[in-house]
Design a protein around this motif. Structure first.
Motif, mmCIF file in Angstrom:
data_model
loop_
_atom_site.group_PDB
_atom_site.id
_atom_site.type_symbol
_atom_site.label_atom_id
_atom_site.label_comp_id
_atom_site.label_asym_id
_atom_site.label_seq_id
_atom_site.Cartn_x
_atom_site.Cartn_y
_atom_site.Cartn_z
ATOM 1 N N UNK A 25 28.363 -50.539 -53.539
ATOM 2 C CA UNK A 25 27.768 -49.308 -53.035
ATOM 3 C C UNK A 25 28.175 -49.206 -51.569
ATOM 4 N N UNK A 26 28.758 -48.099 -51.180
ATOM 5 C CA UNK A 26 29.163 -47.998 -49.778
ATOM 6 C C UNK A 26 27.952 -48.074 -48.846
ATOM 7 N N UNK A 27 28.140 -48.768 -47.750
ATOM 8 C CA UNK A 27 27.064 -48.882 -46.762
ATOM 9 C C UNK A 27 26.779 -47.506 -46.161
ATOM 10 N N UNK A 60 22.670 -49.971 -43.441
ATOM 11 C CA UNK A 60 23.678 -51.018 -43.276
ATOM 12 C C UNK A 60 24.956 -50.508 -42.623
ATOM 13 N N UNK A 61 24.977 -49.257 -42.206
ATOM 14 C CA UNK A 61 26.149 -48.684 -41.538
ATOM 15 C C UNK A 61 25.699 -47.947 -40.285
ATOM 16 N N UNK A 62 26.582 -47.852 -39.332
ATOM 17 C CA UNK A 62 26.293 -47.099 -38.110
ATOM 18 C C UNK A 62 26.143 -45.621 -38.450
ATOM 19 N N UNK A 63 25.361 -44.931 -37.641
ATOM 20 C CA UNK A 63 25.183 -43.487 -37.792
ATOM 21 C C UNK A 63 25.997 -42.788 -36.710
ATOM 22 N N UNK A 82 14.186 -31.875 -27.580
ATOM 23 C CA UNK A 82 15.206 -32.358 -28.497
ATOM 24 C C UNK A 82 16.243 -33.181 -27.760
ATOM 25 N N UNK A 83 16.816 -34.108 -28.493
ATOM 26 C CA UNK A 83 17.793 -35.026 -27.932
ATOM 27 C C UNK A 83 18.990 -35.107 -28.865
ATOM 28 N N UNK A 84 20.188 -35.095 -28.283
ATOM 29 C CA UNK A 84 21.419 -35.317 -29.035
ATOM 30 C C UNK A 84 21.750 -36.801 -28.934
ATOM 31 N N UNK A 85 21.830 -37.466 -30.071
ATOM 32 C CA UNK A 85 22.143 -38.891 -30.129
ATOM 33 C C UNK A 85 23.612 -39.007 -30.553
ATOM 34 N N UNK A 86 24.426 -39.663 -29.735
ATOM 35 C CA UNK A 86 25.866 -39.766 -30.012
ATOM 36 C C UNK A 86 26.144 -40.667 -31.209
ATOM 37 N N UNK A 87 25.427 -41.784 -31.314
ATOM 38 C CA UNK A 87 25.596 -42.710 -32.434
ATOM 39 C C UNK A 87 24.470 -43.731 -32.389
ATOM 40 N N UNK A 88 24.315 -44.469 -33.492
ATOM 41 C CA UNK A 88 23.309 -45.534 -33.540
ATOM 42 C C UNK A 88 23.830 -46.623 -34.465
ATOM 43 N N UNK A 89 23.852 -47.850 -33.961
ATOM 44 C CA UNK A 89 24.317 -48.990 -34.742
ATOM 45 C C UNK A 89 23.390 -49.260 -35.920
ATOM 46 N N UNK A 124 21.192 -43.293 -46.917
ATOM 47 C CA UNK A 124 20.766 -43.899 -48.177
ATOM 48 C C UNK A 124 19.436 -43.314 -48.649
ATOM 49 N N UNK A 125 18.628 -42.781 -47.726
ATOM 50 C CA UNK A 125 17.353 -42.140 -48.073
ATOM 51 C C UNK A 125 17.193 -40.891 -47.219
#
Length: 141
Positions: A25-27, A60-63, A82-89, A124-125
């Motif tokens: 299943x892909x992370x 299990x994967x970065x966003x 509101x906040x813009x989030x560039x990425x999240x591990x 995943x959810x």
């Protein structure tokens, strides 16, 4: 035994059952709200209230890029913060805060937080991206 001294022989071939190839299943990311508070709670009309929102990637994967929004009321026409989030591990998190003043008192009002409000992250959810909090707003201290 035959004329050249060789007897009959039998060979039994046993073929093992094939083993199933595991499917992978892909992370994926899974952005969730782990904490949501207003300080003070209840807030007071025309006085600062600090909104704290804790966001966590339980996947299990970065966003990649996504947005976090806080609504002072579920019936408001737009988010108050509101906040813009560039990425999240994966397994990483952050806390976002803003200061707001309610312009009126309310006996009961429902506020909400939405993460990945634009539904830009494949998760995943997809059912755990928002939460609501019912509060009151005092008229005076």
């Amino acid at each position: 035994i035959n004329a050249d001294g060789q007897g009959p022989f039998w060979v039994k071939v046993v073929v093992a059952e094939p083993t199933a190839t595991p499917t992978t299943v892909p992370a994926e990311a899974d952005i969730i709200i782990t904490d949501y508070t207003l300080v003070p709670n209840p807030p007071t009309k025309n006085q600062d209230v600090t909104v704290n929102i804790s966001v966590y990637n339980n996947g299990d994967a970065a966003a990649g890029a996504f947005k976090v929004q806080w609504w002072a009321s579920v019936s408001a026409p737009s988010a108050a913060c509101e906040w813009d989030i560039a990425s999240m591990a994966a397994k990483g998190g952050l806390v976002k805060s803003c200061v707001y003043q309610y312009p009126s008192w309310y006996a009961k009002i429902t506020t909400k937080v939405i993460v990945d409000s634009g539904d830009t992250i494949s998760e995943s959810d997809e059912t755990n991206n928002s939460t609501e909090l019912e509060i009151s707003v005092n008229d005076s201290p």
